[in-house]
Design a protein around this motif. Structure first.
Motif, PDB file in Angstrom:
ATOM      1  N   GLY A   1     -16.227  33.510  -5.797  1.00  0.00           N
ATOM      2  CA  GLY A   1     -17.149  32.637  -6.528  1.00  0.00           C
ATOM      3  C   GLY A   1     -17.372  33.048  -7.972  1.00  0.00           C
ATOM      4  O   GLY A   1     -18.240  32.502  -8.656  1.00  0.00           O
ATOM      5  N   ALA A   2     -16.573  34.005  -8.478  1.00  0.00           N
ATOM      6  CA  ALA A   2     -16.784  34.493  -9.842  1.00  0.00           C
ATOM      7  C   ALA A   2     -16.367  33.477 -10.897  1.00  0.00           C
ATOM      8  O   ALA A   2     -16.848  33.516 -12.027  1.00  0.00           O
ATOM      9  CB  ALA A   2     -16.000  35.785 -10.051  1.00  0.00           C
ATOM     10  N   GLY A   3     -15.478  32.559 -10.531  1.00  0.00           N
ATOM     11  CA  GLY A   3     -15.003  31.577 -11.499  1.00  0.00           C
ATOM     12  C   GLY A   3     -13.526  31.704 -11.822  1.00  0.00           C
ATOM     13  O   GLY A   3     -13.043  31.109 -12.788  1.00  0.00           O
ATOM     14  N   LYS A   4     -12.788  32.442 -11.028  1.00  0.00           N
ATOM     15  CA  LYS A   4     -11.356  32.628 -11.282  1.00  0.00           C
ATOM     16  C   LYS A   4     -10.594  31.301 -11.172  1.00  0.00           C
ATOM     17  O   LYS A   4      -9.895  30.896 -12.101  1.00  0.00           O
ATOM     18  CB  LYS A   4     -10.761  33.638 -10.275  1.00  0.00           C
ATOM     19  N   SER A   5     -10.750  30.662 -10.014  1.00  0.00           N
ATOM     20  CA  SER A   5      -9.998  29.419  -9.809  1.00  0.00           C
ATOM     21  C   SER A   5     -10.413  28.355 -10.815  1.00  0.00           C
ATOM     22  O   SER A   5      -9.581  27.608 -11.321  1.00  0.00           O
ATOM     23  CB  SER A   5     -10.210  28.895  -8.390  1.00  0.00           C
ATOM     24  N   THR A   6     -11.694  28.290 -11.111  1.00  0.00           N
ATOM     25  CA  THR A   6     -12.166  27.302 -12.075  1.00  0.00           C
ATOM     26  C   THR A   6     -11.489  27.524 -13.427  1.00  0.00           C
ATOM     27  O   THR A   6     -11.044  26.575 -14.078  1.00  0.00           O
ATOM     28  CB  THR A   6     -13.697  27.393 -12.209  1.00  0.00           C
TER      29      THR A   6
ATOM     30  N   TYR B   1     -20.195  22.286 -13.079  1.00  0.00           N
ATOM     31  CA  TYR B   1     -19.966  21.247 -12.071  1.00  0.00           C
ATOM     32  C   TYR B   1     -21.282  20.525 -11.834  1.00  0.00           C
ATOM     33  O   TYR B   1     -22.324  21.171 -11.784  1.00  0.00           O
ATOM     34  CB  TYR B   1     -19.540  21.871 -10.739  1.00  0.00           C
ATOM     35  N   PRO B   2     -21.214  19.223 -11.637  1.00  0.00           N
ATOM     36  CA  PRO B   2     -22.435  18.542 -11.218  1.00  0.00           C
ATOM     37  C   PRO B   2     -22.786  18.978  -9.793  1.00  0.00           C
ATOM     38  O   PRO B   2     -21.897  19.191  -8.978  1.00  0.00           O
ATOM     39  CB  PRO B   2     -22.049  17.056 -11.253  1.00  0.00           C
ATOM     40  N   ALA B   3     -24.066  19.170  -9.533  1.00  0.00           N
ATOM     41  CA  ALA B   3     -24.490  19.552  -8.183  1.00  0.00           C
ATOM     42  C   ALA B   3     -25.742  18.767  -7.833  1.00  0.00           C
ATOM     43  O   ALA B   3     -26.310  18.090  -8.680  1.00  0.00           O
ATOM     44  CB  ALA B   3     -24.761  21.047  -8.122  1.00  0.00           C
TER      45      ALA B   3
ATOM     46  N   LEU C   1      -1.331  27.328  -7.017  1.00  0.00           N
ATOM     47  CA  LEU C   1      -2.772  27.467  -6.854  1.00  0.00           C
ATOM     48  C   LEU C   1      -3.123  28.193  -5.562  1.00  0.00           C
ATOM     49  O   LEU C   1      -2.267  28.457  -4.720  1.00  0.00           O
ATOM     50  CB  LEU C   1      -3.430  26.085  -6.867  1.00  0.00           C
ATOM     51  N   GLN C   2      -4.412  28.455  -5.433  1.00  0.00           N
ATOM     52  CA  GLN C   2      -4.919  29.179  -4.263  1.00  0.00           C
ATOM     53  C   GLN C   2      -4.523  28.459  -2.973  1.00  0.00           C
ATOM     54  O   GLN C   2      -4.111  29.077  -2.006  1.00  0.00           O
ATOM     55  CB  GLN C   2      -6.439  29.279  -4.378  1.00  0.00           C
ATOM     56  N   GLU C   3      -4.654  27.117  -2.982  1.00  0.00           N
ATOM     57  CA  GLU C   3      -4.180  26.311  -1.858  1.00  0.00           C
ATOM     58  C   GLU C   3      -2.759  25.897  -2.204  1.00  0.00           C
ATOM     59  O   GLU C   3      -2.556  25.149  -3.146  1.00  0.00           O
ATOM     60  CB  GLU C   3      -5.022  25.045  -1.715  1.00  0.00           C
TER      61      GLU C   3
ATOM     62  N   GLU D   1     -26.975  21.432 -12.086  1.00  0.00           N
ATOM     63  CA  GLU D   1     -25.587  21.767 -12.373  1.00  0.00           C
ATOM     64  C   GLU D   1     -25.267  23.182 -11.908  1.00  0.00           C
ATOM     65  O   GLU D   1     -26.149  24.035 -11.835  1.00  0.00           O
ATOM     66  CB  GLU D   1     -25.327  21.685 -13.883  1.00  0.00           C
ATOM     67  N   VAL D   2     -24.008  23.416 -11.611  1.00  0.00           N
ATOM     68  CA  VAL D   2     -23.539  24.770 -11.333  1.00  0.00           C
ATOM     69  C   VAL D   2     -22.730  25.227 -12.533  1.00  0.00           C
ATOM     70  O   VAL D   2     -21.774  24.566 -12.923  1.00  0.00           O
ATOM     71  CB  VAL D   2     -22.617  24.812 -10.086  1.00  0.00           C
ATOM     72  N   GLU D   3     -23.139  26.352 -13.117  1.00  0.00           N
ATOM     73  CA  GLU D   3     -22.366  26.883 -14.247  1.00  0.00           C
ATOM     74  C   GLU D   3     -21.353  27.870 -13.690  1.00  0.00           C
ATOM     75  O   GLU D   3     -21.667  29.040 -13.473  1.00  0.00           O
ATOM     76  CB  GLU D   3     -23.308  27.601 -15.211  1.00  0.00           C
TER      77      GLU D   3
END
Ligand SMILES: Nc1ncnc2c1ncn2[C@@H]1O[C@H](COP(=O)(O)OP(=O)(O)OP(=O)(O)O)[C@@H](O)[C@H]1O
Ligand SMILES: [Mg+2]
Lengths: 266, 251
Positions: free
Chosen positions: A44-49, A14-16, A87-89, A20-22
């Protein structure tokens, strides 16, 4: 064989503000057709991503992925036809009734109005929302919303169902209802890819699971194998729980966690 | 195309269920019409003011109010709610054309504008305004104002898709102040002060207003009408293009 979900070297940055955030750093996945696959990891592990990339909602930075044999990046519409997504939401429109929402969803998957109405009725019955079906979603409880969200992921009888934390925030009874529903769906041959924070949920539902931490897969296998493996490695006298497996895999031992808590209290 | 219509229906249903968002788009423009006519009506009596073509001042003010009514961009606020509430992701996960996702809300907005414009014209008839160009002219007024509603909603939707925030989208809506007030809204363009005239001439809304006005007041100047359609058509194409590009790269 074609995998229900196959990913190689999947990456997302992701751009930050400061660079960047990997979020996902080279994930490989092989999910068998017909299984319930659990995708576990701390916040924050990256599941949803990962789920959002596999469901065409997020562009893939690197690597490849295919779902039900269709390449996610090359033919997103092809993938969309074969998958259901919750999804989560929960993705619901508060101003429509449950019935309208399901009918609309069925229409978007190519059904005629009459067909769509029938499908909506069937789905409402399955998730026990017939009475609430003609009320606006705004007034639904959390459990009802979750069930409706699940139903709207199922109107087109998907081959692969993605559920991102389907039971987070639900009371124990509602959680059991969702579990039953997942088992029923899987019983009809639908592959289920499920992320969760609850180890017991994974233990109950999943044929196999992977644990992701810091954007990388750190462990993969059946719940029984993972427990037996830890028992052997640690020379334990009794089988560990999946909690222990999870804590061990993510480098968070019970004593360490307890220590951190003690520090916070001090 | 079917998907677009299904989603348009949904957007209209949403509008019917939120009267609190729709009713002000009728009453605020009517309020301005009454107030503006009350303030300046005596300065410009219909009998002796050439630019009124024999009508009262209300006929001159009606187009400003019609444009105001078509410049609320409520479509974008509903879109932000979809995005924030997660429903937009559900729609994006469906195998439908990305264009349908942006076009449906714009179509719904044009339908809303047609209803609103008709209501406002009907009410203004009660106050003695005549649509001098007749029924055909009325239809052109509907088309012109409906198209402007699409352009404006398209612009607001761009902000919504980019910022995904209700507050930012609402702030973006503030451009409607310069757009609607840097225009010859009280007197014809040639009676404005020089700086104001320059500003108004640079503002595309000026030309739409002048097109609407000539259709209301009579002695229709088809050149103005043509220019108004060219401006709104051009802007419409640009907005549609930008919306499609934005939704394609939406992440
Ligand atoms: N849109 C975004 N922009 C920037 N960074 C993001 C974005 N979405 C997620 N991240 C970051 O990517 C990482 C992974 O987030 P992700 O939501 O995938 O985790 P998760 O495993 O689903 O966590 P949780 O259990 O809390 O839902 C986190 O560090 C998060 O801060
Ligand atoms: Mg998540």
């Amino acid at each position: 064989m074609t995998w229900a979900v196959e990913a190689t070297g999947l990456r997302k940055t992701y751009p930050a503000k400061d660079g960047e955030v990997e979020a996902v750093r080279g994930v490989d996945l092989h999910v068998r057709t017909g299984e319930v696959f659990g995708f576990l990891g701390p916040n924050g592990a990256g599941k949803s991503t990962t789920v959002r990339m596999l469901t065409t909602l997020l562009t893939i930075t690197g690597g490849t992925a295919s779902v039900a044999g269709v390449d996610v990046a090359k033919d997103p519409d092809g993938v969309r036809r074969k998958i259901g997504v919750a999804l989560q939401e929960a993705g619901l429109d508060p101003r429509q009734t449950g019935r309208e929402l399901l009918t609309l969803q069925a229409r978007l998957f190519g059904n005629s109005t009459a067909e769509a109405k029938d499908i909506a009725q069937v789905q409402l019955e399955l998730v026990d929302l017939v009475e609430a079906g003609d009320h606006r979603v705004k007034g639904y409880s959390g459990g009802m919303k979750r069930r409706l969200d699940l139903a709207s992921a199922l109107v087109h009888e998907p081959e692969v169902l993605f559920l991102d934390e389907p039971t987070t925030g639900l009371d124990p009874a509602s959680r059991l209802t969702i579990w039953d529903e997942v088992r029923r769906i899987n019983g009809h041959g639908t592959t289920v890819f499920l992320t969760t924070q609850y180890l017991e949920e994974a233990d109950q539902l999943c044929d196999r699971l992977a644990i992701i931490d810091g954007g990388r897969i750190v462990l993969e296998g059946t719940p029984a194998d993972l427990k037996a493996d830890l028992r052997r490695r640690k020379g334990l006298t009794a089988d560990p729980t999946l909690d222990d497996v999870f804590l061990d895999a993510t480098g968070r031992t019970r004593t360490k966690v307890a220590g951190e808590v003690a520090e916070v209290q001090a | 195309m079917k998907d677009t219509l299904v989603l348009t229906q949904r957007a209209l249903r949403e509008a019917l269920r939120t009267p609190e968002a729709v009713i002000p788009t009728l009453f605020i423009p009517l309020f301005f019409l009454v107030v503006n006519v009350g303030q300046a009506g005596k300065i410009f009596p219909g009998s002796s003011t050439a630019f009124l073509h024999g009508q009262g001042y209300a006929g001159f003010q009606l187009p400003s109010s019609l444009l105001l009514g078509a410049s609320f961009g409520s479509a974008a606020m509903f879109l932000v709610e979809d995005i924030e509430g997660g429903y937009f992701d559900r729609l994006r996960a469906a195998p439908i054309s990305r264009i349908a996702l942006v076009l449906s809300r714009l179509l719904a907005e044009s339908v809303k504008a047609l209803v609103l414009t008709s209501a406002m014209v009907a009410i203004s008839l009660l106050f003695g305004v005549r649509i001098a160009s007749g029924i055909g002219g009325f239809l052109l007024i509907l088309l012109l104002n409906g198209s402007w509603a699409v352009v404006y909603a398209g612009f607001m939707q761009l902000i919504a898709l980019r910022t995904r925030s209700g507050a930012a989208t609402q702030s973006g809506g503030l451009v409607f102040f310069p757009l609607l007030f840097l225009t010859p809204s009280f007197v014809p363009r040639d009676m404005l002060t020089r700086p104001m005239e320059i500003a108004a001439s640079c503002n595309p809304v000026t030309y739409i207003m002048e097109g609407l006005r000539t259709l209301v007041l009579g002695d229709v100047d088809w050149g103005s009408v043509g220019l108004a359609f060219a401006v709104v058509g051009g802007l419409g194409v640009v907005m549609l293009f930008l919306n499609v590009r934005m939704i394609r790269s939406y992440d």
